[in-house]
Scaffold this motif. Structure first.
Motif: not given
Length: 315
Positions: A172-188
């Motif tokens: 159940k922690g997978i979705k919030p973990f993914l949503r909280n990953i910082k992204t910033g400027t696309p690298l690809l």
């Protein structure tokens, strides 16, 4: 988006067949039983994680792969890989019961019976996967951060002492973990991401330790022979006219032999002769074997007494 969906591996099918056909008094029975049970638990956990991944919505494009085997310095296998324009993420799924403690080199678990078991620390394994994946990306001119996390698919597990420098998640922690990953400027770019997805799918090498008897140094002659009933699992269906009959549950089935043929190639040998077909399926004569071996999943080579058959699905 799911780029490589969940599927039960051939290795799992092969272990199931070997476990079913290995006599309980065989010297390697308990080793195979333990390997099979671990694989059953692993498959259940990976399927549960991939069900969650199929529900994930993120504000950017990403691809999810189940059960990848890629070659860098060596072959390495990842339960789940996610790639995006911002990062790559490896999930290592663990389905281990009991009270779990992480140490520097080991994972130990204690059951309710006070029985304890030790395993290699999966954190070390994950760090190796990160290293190998980074090397693979470098050869393709890809430079993105690589993250990883341990995932316990079922919350009934209790982690007494977590690892000090690795994220541990429950399903159940997978979705919030993914949503909280910082992204910033696309690298690809989207084109680079799609190219990377296709490169990964093309580079995937399925784990192929077949036949398992050779892999585990077991003599095929020691296995239980016969056709397994598709309904009750009894090994020893009887060949009757145009059919197979199970003496235990009394059902008839025309194509019951096909799974047992598959079992043979996964666990016994890479080729089968008419005589070996007779022996493994416990047939009455070579004519029955000839009819069975005329099967679309088999490839015929040689002539007359030198005729051999191999499995197309293993090519």
């Amino acid at each position: 988006m799911i780029a490589k969906k969940y599927s039960v591996s051939l290795y799992f099918d092969a272990l199931r067949a070997l476990h079913k056909r290995l006599p309980k008094n065989h010297s390697k029975f308990f080793m195979i039983q333990n390997e099979y049970r671990q694989k059953v638990a692993g498959e259940l956990g990976e399927e549960a994680v991939m069900q969650v991944m199929g529900q994930v919505k993120l504000p950017y494009k990403f691809y999810v792969f189940h059960n990848l085997s890629l070659y860098s310095e060596s072959l390495f296998q990842m339960d789940v890989l996610i790639i995006s324009p911002y990062y790559a993420l490896i999930f290592e799924e663990k389905n281990i019961k009991g009270e779990i403690t992480f140490t520097e080199q080991q994972l130990t678990r204690k059951l309710d019976t006070n029985e304890s078991h030790s395993f290699d620390n999966p954190v070390i394994q994950l760090e190796e996967y990160e290293y190998q994946l980074n090397l693979l990306f470098q050869t393709r001119g890809i430079s993105i951060p690589i993250y990883s996390a341990l995932v316990f698919a079922f919350a009934s597990r209790y982690i007494k002492t977590p690892p000090t420098h690795k994220t541990v998640l429950f399903r159940k922690g997978i979705k919030p973990f993914l949503r909280n990953i910082k992204t910033g400027t696309p690298l690809l770019t989207e084109e680079q991401l799609n190219t990377l997805k296709n490169d990964i799918l093309h580079a995937n090498e399925d784990f192929n330790p077949f036949p398992l008897c050779e892999h585990f140094q077991i003599q095929p002659e020691s296995l239980i022979k016969g056709v397994e009933c598709v309904q009750c699992g009894f090994i020893g269906m009887k060949k009757v006219k145009h059919n197979w009959f199970c003496p235990r549950c009394k059902i008839y089935h025309k194509r019951a032999h096909e799974q047992s043929l598959k079992d043979y190639f996964l666990i016994c040998k890479s080729t089968m002769s008419n005589m070996e077909c007779q022996q493994f399926l416990q047939l009455n004569n070579k004519h029955e074997a000839t009819r069975i071996l005329k099967n679309e999943m088999l490839l015929k080579t040689g002539r007359s007494r030198n005729t051999k058959y191999s499995a197309i699905f293993l090519k």
